[in-house]
Design a protein around this motif. Structure first.
Motif, short mmCIF file in Angstrom:
data_model
loop_
_atom_site.label_atom_id
_atom_site.label_comp_id
_atom_site.label_asym_id
_atom_site.label_seq_id
_atom_site.Cartn_x
_atom_site.Cartn_y
_atom_site.Cartn_z
N MET A 62 0.84 -1.20 0.00
CA MET A 62 0.00 0.00 0.00
C MET A 62 0.87 1.25 0.00
O MET A 62 0.58 2.22 -0.70
CB MET A 62 -0.93 0.00 1.20
CG MET A 62 -2.02 -1.06 1.15
SD MET A 62 -2.94 -1.22 2.70
CE MET A 62 -3.58 0.43 2.92
N MET A 63 1.95 1.24 0.79
CA MET A 63 2.85 2.39 0.79
C MET A 63 3.67 2.45 -0.50
O MET A 63 3.98 3.55 -1.00
CB MET A 63 3.77 2.36 2.01
CG MET A 63 4.72 3.56 2.09
SD MET A 63 3.88 5.17 2.10
CE MET A 63 3.53 5.36 3.86
N THR A 64 4.03 1.30 -1.05
CA THR A 64 4.69 1.29 -2.36
C THR A 64 3.82 1.99 -3.40
O THR A 64 4.30 2.82 -4.19
CB THR A 64 4.99 -0.15 -2.79
OG1 THR A 64 5.85 -0.77 -1.82
CG2 THR A 64 5.66 -0.21 -4.15
N GLU A 135 16.80 0.22 -1.22
CA GLU A 135 17.10 0.92 0.03
C GLU A 135 16.66 2.39 -0.03
O GLU A 135 16.09 2.93 0.92
CB GLU A 135 18.59 0.82 0.34
CG GLU A 135 19.06 -0.60 0.67
CD GLU A 135 19.09 -1.54 -0.54
OE1 GLU A 135 19.02 -2.78 -0.33
OE2 GLU A 135 19.18 -1.05 -1.70
N ASN A 136 16.93 3.04 -1.17
CA ASN A 136 16.53 4.44 -1.29
C ASN A 136 15.01 4.56 -1.35
O ASN A 136 14.43 5.49 -0.78
CB ASN A 136 17.15 5.06 -2.54
CG ASN A 136 16.94 6.57 -2.59
OD1 ASN A 136 17.11 7.26 -1.59
ND2 ASN A 136 16.57 7.07 -3.75
N PHE A 137 14.35 3.63 -2.02
CA PHE A 137 12.89 3.68 -2.09
C PHE A 137 12.29 3.46 -0.70
O PHE A 137 11.29 4.10 -0.34
CB PHE A 137 12.37 2.63 -3.06
CG PHE A 137 10.90 2.76 -3.37
CD1 PHE A 137 10.46 3.69 -4.29
CD2 PHE A 137 9.97 1.96 -2.73
CE1 PHE A 137 9.10 3.83 -4.59
CE2 PHE A 137 8.61 2.08 -3.01
CZ PHE A 137 8.18 3.02 -3.94
N MET A 140 12.24 6.62 0.99
CA MET A 140 11.12 7.43 0.51
C MET A 140 9.82 6.99 1.17
O MET A 140 8.97 7.83 1.54
CB MET A 140 11.01 7.31 -1.01
CG MET A 140 12.21 7.88 -1.77
SD MET A 140 12.30 7.34 -3.51
CE MET A 140 10.83 8.11 -4.21
N MET A 141 9.63 5.69 1.34
CA MET A 141 8.44 5.18 2.01
C MET A 141 8.38 5.68 3.45
O MET A 141 7.31 6.11 3.94
CB MET A 141 8.44 3.65 1.98
CG MET A 141 8.35 3.03 0.59
SD MET A 141 8.73 1.25 0.59
CE MET A 141 7.26 0.58 1.38
N ASN A 142 9.50 5.63 4.13
CA ASN A 142 9.54 6.06 5.53
C ASN A 142 9.31 7.56 5.66
O ASN A 142 8.70 8.02 6.63
CB ASN A 142 10.86 5.65 6.17
CG ASN A 142 10.97 4.15 6.37
OD1 ASN A 142 9.97 3.50 6.68
ND2 ASN A 142 12.15 3.60 6.19
N ALA A 143 9.78 8.32 4.68
CA ALA A 143 9.53 9.77 4.71
C ALA A 143 8.04 10.06 4.59
O ALA A 143 7.50 10.92 5.29
CB ALA A 143 10.30 10.45 3.59
N GLU A 144 7.36 9.33 3.71
CA GLU A 144 5.91 9.52 3.58
C GLU A 144 5.19 9.06 4.84
O GLU A 144 4.20 9.68 5.27
CB GLU A 144 5.39 8.78 2.35
CG GLU A 144 5.88 9.31 1.02
CD GLU A 144 5.31 10.69 0.69
OE1 GLU A 144 4.53 11.25 1.50
OE2 GLU A 144 5.63 11.21 -0.39
N PRO A 158 10.03 -2.81 -0.30
CA PRO A 158 8.75 -2.38 -0.87
C PRO A 158 7.69 -3.47 -0.97
O PRO A 158 6.59 -3.21 -1.48
CB PRO A 158 9.16 -1.92 -2.27
CG PRO A 158 10.26 -2.86 -2.64
CD PRO A 158 11.02 -3.11 -1.37
N ASN A 159 8.01 -4.69 -0.53
CA ASN A 159 7.08 -5.79 -0.74
C ASN A 159 6.57 -6.46 0.53
O ASN A 159 5.61 -7.22 0.48
CB ASN A 159 7.68 -6.85 -1.67
CG ASN A 159 9.09 -7.24 -1.27
OD1 ASN A 159 9.41 -7.28 -0.09
ND2 ASN A 159 9.93 -7.52 -2.27
#
Length: 395
Positions: A62-64, A135-137, A140-144, A158-159
């Motif tokens: 969902m966050m992905t 790792e970078n994505f 980004m997920m954690n920032a959101e 992401p999975n």
């Protein structure tokens, strides 16, 4: 004997409206944290350990999807931007599509695949295409997650495949579902599709409420042995939309029945806790539970089998009183005490050991949505790296 879902739903609604006493929730030890939220108001209608840390499994996707849609909204990419499957993505553990390295698919098709098939290889393809690396994505997920106030949540991939430090809460998953619905209403097809079609294959949604529970219109399931069977579900009735989060059920059927029972209870009543979703406190100090022994086991010769590939409802027996591991919390909660049962409930109780099901026969509201490979050769340069967030205490 199966009980007709609409008839049973009506019986429950009448019983609830009559103020029938309910048995205590403690009887249902196989279900983890739960929460019920009104989408329009953000009011919490019911919660049980909603801030407790839990392993998200494929709810992670969902966050992905949220990050990918945010990138589209910012104009960095479009839904037609192509993403290329890497060697790392192709090596991902199942569930996956099995695409070969070098395969290209658009963001639009990738999102449809991860929300229905829950494909781990396609999730990595999205992460690498939009973030440059897994790792970078994840950063980004954690920032959101921080921006949305998901204070119990931390992502590592992401999975949702098992990874040290990955966790969430029922409260945070409700926050995320509500954000997706409110910020991206034009993308609702992503979370309400009953199935996708890839070539000659039709792949049905693991969210077994869609097509079986009247009004179900989202959202996403997740499963690992350690997390149990998780679901974020949405349904609409009479213009009112609710979010139900169920974590840690011990079967796919129990997960779906529990969510359906919670919908029934709260569509029948407009009462609530008076607490807003944002004000529910998260436990940021404890570690997530591990329920592997309850969710993945073999119990007795010829008995139900719960295994790591157990997302398929069709492989499970109908819940029965003789199989408490497959008896959902909401089913037990919805049954009136023996002394005050209606005639309809007495008939249900007289059934041969069967627990009434709230899920009807599968009747999808639309044809499978086609997905395909192909598209632009590559995505634009990945987004700038996001500074890592301080680790949660439980991480």
């Amino acid at each position: 004997m199966r009980i007709c879902a609409p008839a049973f739903a009506a019986t429950i609604a009448l019983s609830l409206g009559a103020g029938v006493a309910m048995p205590p929730p403690a009887a249902a030890q196989q279900v983890g944290p739960t929460i019920v939220v009104d989408v329009a108001t953000g009011q919490v209608l019911q919660s049980d350990r909603a801030g407790a840390p839990w392993l998200p499994a494929s709810l992670t996707k969902m966050m992905t999807a949220y990050v990918a849609l945010s990138q589209v909204r910012q104009g960095r990419v479009s839904l037609n931007t192509g993403l290329t499957v890497s060697q790392r993505a192709a090596r991902a553990a199942p569930s996956k599509m099995g695409f070969r390295p070098g395969t290209v698919l658009t963001i639009d098709n990738a999102l449809k695949i991860i929300m229905v098939k829950s494909a781990n290889d396609v999730s990595i393809t999205i992460a690498e295409g939009l973030g440059g690396s897994v790792e970078n994505f994840a950063a980004m997920m954690n920032a959101e997650a921080r921006r949305l106030g998901m204070t119990a949540t931390h992502f590592v991939n992401p999975n949702g495949l098992p990874a040290t430090g990955q966790q969430t809460s029922a409260r945070d998953m409700a926050v995320l579902a509500r954000a997706l619905m409110r910020e991206f209403p034009d993308q609702s097809l992503l979370w309400r599709m009953p199935a996708i079609r890839y070539g000659n294959r039709v792949i049905r949604n693991h969210n077994h409420l869609i097509g079986r529970y009247p009004g179900a219109d989202g959202f996403k399931t997740g499963f690992t042995c350690a997390s149990g069977f998780n679901v974020v579900a949405t349904a609409t009735r009479g213009g009112r939309q609710l979010i139900v989060v169920v974590l840690g059920a011990t079967s796919a059927r129990g997960r779906a029945e529990t969510a359906a029972g919670l919908f029934e209870r709260h569509f029948a009543s407009f009462g609530g806790t008076g607490v807003s979703l944002d004000s529910v406190a998260n436990d940021t100090f404890s570690a997530p539970a591990n329920i592997r022994d309850q969710a993945c086991r073999r119990r007795g010769r010829g008995g139900p089998v719960y295994i790591e590939s157990g997302e398929d409802l069709e492989n499970e027996p109908v819940a029965s009183a003789t199989d408490p591991g497959n008896l959902s919390y909401a089913q037990m909660m919805a049954q009136p005490s023996a002394g005050r049962r209606s005639a309809g409930m007495q008939a249900i109780a007289a059934a041969s050991g069967q627990v009434p099901s709230l899920l009807g026969p599968y009747r999808p509201t639309m044809d499978p949505v086609p997905v395909f490979i192909g598209g632009a050769s590559s995505a634009p340069p990945p987004a700038r790296a996001v500074p890592a967030a301080p680790a949660l205490a439980a991480v």
